[in-house]
Design a protein around this motif. Structure first.
Motif, PDB file in Angstrom:
ATOM      1  N   ARG A   1       0.828  -1.202   0.000  1.00 35.34           N
ATOM      2  CA  ARG A   1       0.000   0.000   0.000  1.00 35.34           C
ATOM      3  C   ARG A   1       0.867   1.260   0.000  1.00 35.34           C
ATOM      4  O   ARG A   1       0.581   2.224  -0.702  1.00 35.34           O
ATOM      5  N   VAL A   2       1.945   1.241   0.800  1.00 33.11           N
ATOM      6  CA  VAL A   2       2.853   2.389   0.853  1.00 33.11           C
ATOM      7  C   VAL A   2       3.569   2.562  -0.484  1.00 33.11           C
ATOM      8  O   VAL A   2       3.751   3.678  -0.978  1.00 33.11           O
ATOM      9  N   LYS A   3       3.982   1.467  -1.086  1.00 34.48           N
ATOM     10  CA  LYS A   3       4.682   1.533  -2.370  1.00 34.48           C
ATOM     11  C   LYS A   3       3.785   2.105  -3.457  1.00 34.48           C
ATOM     12  O   LYS A   3       4.220   2.919  -4.289  1.00 34.48           O
ATOM     13  N   ARG A   4       2.512   1.705  -3.480  1.00 37.05           N
ATOM     14  CA  ARG A   4       1.585   2.219  -4.490  1.00 37.05           C
ATOM     15  C   ARG A   4       1.345   3.717  -4.298  1.00 37.05           C
ATOM     16  O   ARG A   4       1.234   4.469  -5.273  1.00 37.05           O
ATOM     17  N   GLU A   5       1.285   4.155  -3.038  1.00 35.77           N
ATOM     18  CA  GLU A   5       1.073   5.578  -2.768  1.00 35.77           C
ATOM     19  C   GLU A   5       2.287   6.405  -3.195  1.00 35.77           C
ATOM     20  O   GLU A   5       2.138   7.510  -3.739  1.00 35.77           O
ATOM     21  N   LEU A   6       3.486   5.886  -2.975  1.00 31.95           N
ATOM     22  CA  LEU A   6       4.690   6.592  -3.407  1.00 31.95           C
ATOM     23  C   LEU A   6       4.797   6.633  -4.922  1.00 31.95           C
ATOM     24  O   LEU A   6       5.273   7.620  -5.498  1.00 31.95           O
ATOM     25  N   ASP A   7       4.347   5.585  -5.597  1.00 29.68           N
ATOM     26  CA  ASP A   7       4.361   5.578  -7.061  1.00 29.68           C
ATOM     27  C   ASP A   7       3.420   6.629  -7.631  1.00 29.68           C
ATOM     28  O   ASP A   7       3.691   7.209  -8.686  1.00 29.68           O
ATOM     29  N   LYS A   8       2.309   6.886  -6.937  1.00 26.93           N
ATOM     30  CA  LYS A   8       1.386   7.919  -7.405  1.00 26.93           C
ATOM     31  C   LYS A   8       2.011   9.307  -7.332  1.00 26.93           C
ATOM     32  O   LYS A   8       1.739  10.173  -8.162  1.00 26.93           O
ATOM     33  N   ARG A   9       2.849   9.526  -6.300  1.00 21.91           N
ATOM     34  CA  ARG A   9       3.458  10.835  -6.111  1.00 21.91           C
ATOM     35  C   ARG A   9       4.741  11.015  -6.911  1.00 21.91           C
ATOM     36  O   ARG A   9       5.276  12.118  -6.977  1.00 21.91           O
TER      37      ARG A   9
ATOM     38  N   GLU B   1       1.364  13.634 -17.181  1.00 28.70           N
ATOM     39  CA  GLU B   1       0.706  14.000 -15.935  1.00 28.70           C
ATOM     40  C   GLU B   1      -0.799  13.825 -16.069  1.00 28.70           C
ATOM     41  O   GLU B   1      -1.394  14.160 -17.089  1.00 28.70           O
ATOM     42  N   THR B   2      -1.408  13.301 -15.020  1.00 32.07           N
ATOM     43  CA  THR B   2      -2.848  13.070 -15.035  1.00 32.07           C
ATOM     44  C   THR B   2      -3.633  14.269 -14.518  1.00 32.07           C
ATOM     45  O   THR B   2      -4.825  14.370 -14.746  1.00 32.07           O
ATOM     46  N   GLY B   3      -3.007  15.182 -13.838  1.00 30.10           N
ATOM     47  CA  GLY B   3      -3.721  16.333 -13.307  1.00 30.10           C
ATOM     48  C   GLY B   3      -2.977  16.940 -12.135  1.00 30.10           C
ATOM     49  O   GLY B   3      -2.211  16.260 -11.446  1.00 30.10           O
ATOM     50  N   LYS B   4      -3.186  18.223 -11.906  1.00 31.58           N
ATOM     51  CA  LYS B   4      -2.532  18.921 -10.811  1.00 31.58           C
ATOM     52  C   LYS B   4      -3.570  19.577  -9.915  1.00 31.58           C
ATOM     53  O   LYS B   4      -4.665  19.890 -10.356  1.00 31.58           O
ATOM     54  N   LYS B   5      -3.175  19.778  -8.674  1.00 30.95           N
ATOM     55  CA  LYS B   5      -4.013  20.510  -7.737  1.00 30.95           C
ATOM     56  C   LYS B   5      -3.845  22.009  -7.977  1.00 30.95           C
ATOM     57  O   LYS B   5      -2.761  22.487  -8.296  1.00 30.95           O
ATOM     58  N   THR B   6      -4.919  22.749  -7.818  1.00 35.09           N
ATOM     59  CA  THR B   6      -4.895  24.199  -7.937  1.00 35.09           C
ATOM     60  C   THR B   6      -4.980  24.817  -6.552  1.00 35.09           C
ATOM     61  O   THR B   6      -5.872  24.485  -5.778  1.00 35.09           O
ATOM     62  N   LEU B   7      -4.045  25.694  -6.257  1.00 35.55           N
ATOM     63  CA  LEU B   7      -4.030  26.391  -4.977  1.00 35.55           C
ATOM     64  C   LEU B   7      -4.569  27.799  -5.172  1.00 35.55           C
ATOM     65  O   LEU B   7      -4.091  28.539  -6.037  1.00 35.55           O
ATOM     66  N   ILE B   8      -5.565  28.171  -4.396  1.00 33.69           N
ATOM     67  CA  ILE B   8      -6.222  29.469  -4.503  1.00 33.69           C
ATOM     68  C   ILE B   8      -5.844  30.301  -3.276  1.00 33.69           C
ATOM     69  O   ILE B   8      -6.137  29.914  -2.145  1.00 33.69           O
ATOM     70  N   LEU B   9      -5.184  31.440  -3.534  1.00 35.72           N
ATOM     71  CA  LEU B   9      -4.682  32.290  -2.463  1.00 35.72           C
ATOM     72  C   LEU B   9      -5.292  33.678  -2.533  1.00 35.72           C
ATOM     73  O   LEU B   9      -5.777  34.102  -3.589  1.00 35.72           O
ATOM     74  N   GLN B  10      -5.224  34.387  -1.426  1.00 35.38           N
ATOM     75  CA  GLN B  10      -5.633  35.783  -1.354  1.00 35.38           C
ATOM     76  C   GLN B  10      -4.416  36.653  -1.080  1.00 35.38           C
ATOM     77  O   GLN B  10      -3.484  36.244  -0.380  1.00 35.38           O
TER      78      GLN B  10
END
Length: 305
Positions: A10-18, A24-33
């Motif tokens: 489980r840990v190995k699969r999570e590290l492979d995702k990161r 790239e499958t997609g990125k997170k968007t950070l919204i700041l003020q």
């Protein structure tokens, strides 16, 4: 330094995702003020977060030391963001930036005008777009092909609004459209519409757009293109992997793909027949009679001798 390898799957699969990926499958968007924001800009940031729910993170505290165009990459390490600020010189200012390898890839600054929130539109909520659905994105106007600022804005909006990249998609899941229309050489009208499918008498349904908000005018103010070296590095693609040779298969210009199939020797005599036909019984009876006659003739010959 000793490198620790994960012991659990489980840990190995999570590290492979990161881990870094060629595609790239997609990125997170950070919204700041920023240091100061207006009520209009807070509503814009809130509704952008609502539209990208699941693929965005919203920080509501004010940030004094983040100035995208003035400061370097140090304030944006690990961030890919949308940054909102408000000042007398640049009211309702929205900065969209992209990151690559912990560096700011590019930036574009737009001013928000004529903003209309989702609550200001009245329509049947049954056709409201579902959270996480894939959108259509339409760019209308020659400015997206001729004006450098609008070309850059189109690229950033497309990257920001498309969400996760997928190979296949169900037509029933397409329920929203982002429409971007050029008004002038530096202004774009952006609106979000719900997609309604109706009967057309054919296999392809008739599509109608119902404006559901938000909608706003984006006025391009400043933009910064990526560094040439960073662009080349970011645009690298994986080399085409040679196809693995398949055994006993060849290709021909006329016959196409030709394959050889190897079948083991079949012992037909030992096969068990499911149904014994009359012909088989007759052959066995004749063979038995022939064997008896040969035995009788042989015995008679021995007695005569």
């Amino acid at each position: 330094m000793k490198i620790k390898t994960p012991m659990k799957g489980r840990v190995k699969r999570e590290l492979d995702k990161r881990a870094p990926k060629l595609v790239e499958t997609g990125k997170k968007t950070l919204i700041l003020q920023g240091t100061k924001t207006s009520g209009t800009l807070n509503s814009v940031l809130s509704e952008i977060y609502h539209l990208k729910k699941g693929g965005a993170v919203r920080y509501t505290r004010k940030n004094d030391n983040i100035r995208p165009f003035e400061s370097g990459d140090s304030d944006y390490v690990l961030l890919c963001c949308q940054y909102g600020s408000h000042s007398k010189k640049r009211p309702n200012n929205l900065v969209i930036g992209r990151m690559y390898d912990h560096h700011v890839y590019d930036l574009i600054e737009v001013g928000v005008e004529n903003f209309k929130s989702i609550e200001s539109f009245s329509y049947d909520k049954k056709i409201a777009p579902r959270v996480g659905s894939k959108p259509f994105i339409a760019f209308i106007g020659e400015g997206f092909e001729n004006v450098d600022e609008l070309k850059h804005l189109k690229e950033v909006l497309l990257y920001f609004l498309r969400g996760e990249v997928v190979e296949n998609i169900n037509l029933a899941g397409l329920d929203r459209v982002y429409v971007c229309t050029t008004i002038s050489s530096n202004k774009v009208y952006l609106t979000h519409c719900a997609l309604q499918l109706k009967k057309s008498g054919t296999v392809v349904p008739r599509m109608e757009l119902v404006e559901g908000g938000p909608s706003m005018d984006l006025v391009v103010r400043r933009h910064r293109l990526p560094n040439e070296g960073l662009r080349k590095e970011a645009m690298k693609t994986a080399k085409d992997q040679p196809k693995k040779k398949v055994k006993n298969v060849s290709s021909d210009a006329i016959q196409g793909t030709i394959g050889k199939i190897y079948i083991p020797d079949q012992k037909v005599g030992e096969l068990a027949l499911p149904n014994k036909a009359k012909g088989v019984k007759r052959e066995r009876r004749e063979a038995k009679n022939k064997e008896a006659n040969e035995h009788a003739s042989k015995k008679q010959k021995e007695e005569s001798e």
